[in-house]
Enzyme design. Sequence first.
Site, mmCIF file in Angstrom:
data_model
loop_
_atom_site.group_PDB
_atom_site.id
_atom_site.type_symbol
_atom_site.label_atom_id
_atom_site.label_comp_id
_atom_site.label_asym_id
_atom_site.label_seq_id
_atom_site.Cartn_x
_atom_site.Cartn_y
_atom_site.Cartn_z
ATOM 1 N N GLY A 79 0.797 -1.231 0.000
ATOM 2 C CA GLY A 79 0.000 0.000 0.000
ATOM 3 C C GLY A 79 0.823 1.271 0.000
ATOM 4 O O GLY A 79 0.251 2.367 -0.131
ATOM 5 N N ALA A 80 2.157 1.161 0.100
ATOM 6 C CA ALA A 80 2.989 2.382 0.150
ATOM 7 C C ALA A 80 2.807 3.213 -1.124
ATOM 8 O O ALA A 80 2.630 4.437 -1.075
ATOM 9 C CB ALA A 80 4.457 2.030 0.350
ATOM 10 N N GLY A 81 2.841 2.520 -2.261
ATOM 11 C CA GLY A 81 2.667 3.218 -3.529
ATOM 12 C C GLY A 81 1.282 3.853 -3.642
ATOM 13 O O GLY A 81 1.119 4.938 -4.221
ATOM 14 N N ASP A 82 0.278 3.184 -3.079
ATOM 15 C CA ASP A 82 -1.096 3.702 -3.143
ATOM 16 C C ASP A 82 -1.268 4.922 -2.223
ATOM 17 O O ASP A 82 -1.953 5.881 -2.573
ATOM 18 C CB ASP A 82 -2.092 2.613 -2.760
ATOM 19 C CG ASP A 82 -1.898 1.369 -3.616
ATOM 20 O OD1 ASP A 82 -1.496 1.530 -4.786
ATOM 21 O OD2 ASP A 82 -2.129 0.265 -3.113
HETATM 22 P P1 ATP Z 1 3.633 -1.151 -3.255
HETATM 23 O O1 ATP Z 1 3.449 -1.905 -4.543
HETATM 24 O O2 ATP Z 1 4.421 -1.903 -2.207
HETATM 25 O O3 ATP Z 1 2.397 -0.535 -2.720
HETATM 26 P P2 ATP Z 1 5.258 0.651 -4.869
HETATM 27 O O4 ATP Z 1 6.328 -0.298 -5.305
HETATM 28 O O5 ATP Z 1 4.262 1.135 -5.812
HETATM 29 O O6 ATP Z 1 4.560 0.093 -3.542
HETATM 30 P P3 ATP Z 1 7.241 2.038 -3.334
HETATM 31 O O7 ATP Z 1 8.294 2.623 -4.191
HETATM 32 O O8 ATP Z 1 7.539 0.810 -2.566
HETATM 33 O O9 ATP Z 1 5.929 1.910 -4.222
HETATM 34 O O10 ATP Z 1 6.757 3.100 -2.255
HETATM 35 C C1 ATP Z 1 6.080 4.284 -2.585
HETATM 36 C C2 ATP Z 1 6.669 5.426 -1.806
HETATM 37 O O11 ATP Z 1 6.567 5.181 -0.402
HETATM 38 C C3 ATP Z 1 8.143 5.651 -2.077
HETATM 39 O O12 ATP Z 1 8.303 6.510 -3.188
HETATM 40 C C4 ATP Z 1 8.608 6.284 -0.772
HETATM 41 O O13 ATP Z 1 8.316 7.667 -0.771
HETATM 42 C C5 ATP Z 1 7.730 5.627 0.269
HETATM 43 N N1 ATP Z 1 8.408 4.468 0.861
HETATM 44 C C6 ATP Z 1 8.263 3.166 0.534
HETATM 45 N N2 ATP Z 1 9.054 2.374 1.297
HETATM 46 C C7 ATP Z 1 9.716 3.194 2.147
HETATM 47 C C8 ATP Z 1 10.672 3.009 3.203
HETATM 48 N N3 ATP Z 1 11.124 1.797 3.560
HETATM 49 N N4 ATP Z 1 11.125 4.113 3.847
HETATM 50 C C9 ATP Z 1 10.698 5.339 3.525
HETATM 51 N N5 ATP Z 1 9.796 5.579 2.552
HETATM 52 C C10 ATP Z 1 9.308 4.544 1.870
#
Ligand code: ATP
Length: 302
Positions: free
Chosen positions: A239-242
């Site tokens: 959910g980080a990306g979301d």
């Molecule tokens: P997911 O598919 O796991 O929901 P994603 O791959 O689309 O995520 P990520 O790049 O993992 O997206 O994370 C989105 C944003 O969240 C990153 O650009 C960053 O700002 C923040 N983020 C993710 N993981 C971390 C972390 N370990 N520490 C700090 N910020 C993070």
Amino acid sequence: AGLVVSFGEMLIDFVPTVSGVSLAEAPGFLKAPGGAPANVAIAVARLGGRCAFLGKLGDDEFGRMLAAILRDNGVDDSGVTFDAGARTALAFVTLRADGEREFMFYRNPSADMLLTEAELNLDLVRKICSPEGHGGGEGGGALLSYDPNLRLPLWPSAAEAREQILSIWDAADIIKVSDVELEFLTGTDSVEDEVAMRLWRPSLKLLLVTLGEKGCKYYTKDFHGSVESFTVKQVDTTGAGDAFVGALLGKIIEDQSALQDEKKLRELLRFANACGAITTTKKGAIPSLPNISEAMQLMEGA
Ligand code: ATP
């Protein structure tokens, strides 16, 4: 206030009750409501924005449960339709000990895949296009944002996935890809600027590449750069990306001038990074999406 309409799937992830096991080894599973577009909708609402979800669920207990979760989180569910014949989508997902995510989807087809054009709640779309819907911010107008959310097992082949995903490129104003998606779409193992620029189109207003703990990169026709994230204790990145996208869209519909103003855009991406970072500190997606005070606290170092 402006309105975000999030279009796509909502489903239930079944995640093992213990961590670091394969799906076959898992002794049991817990329901974790999700689906990237639904997570984005809830992220917008939790941060105080107006959001509606447009998609299809099964006319079954799980579908009604998911619609209730949208409503309970302040998301307008008037764009949700129910399919009488197909079930709500399920995905069994685990983070194995080797760090790889393993998915098994129950979508053959599931209700979310059966939404027809006639069932689209166009009133919601009209609301975004109205002056009220986009908040009347500077340089206003409806924006289309796209996140490919690549799940290779759902595609007949990698080539088909690449072709279909890229077919949206010319229609979008904002595109967000992860580092992994950038590498997949460009057929490289690099996230360097010259590789990311291969995904640039003159029709775009903003291209974003998220880099996990390293933050994100941004590209517009006039400027590009990167914004670092915050240091947090990562527990589960789901959910980080979301959260990142929800934070971005909720802000951008209020003031589209960030698309032309690098200083404003960097401030906005700092906020989006904070929201992504917070989401990694707890298990699951929806329970860990931040509210505005949690985001502010991280940004102010409190
Ligand atoms: P997911 O598919 O796991 O929901 P994603 O791959 O689309 O995520 P990520 O790049 O993992 O997206 O994370 C989105 C944003 O969240 C990153 O650009 C960053 O700002 C923040 N983020 C993710 N993981 C971390 C972390 N370990 N520490 C700090 N910020 C993070």
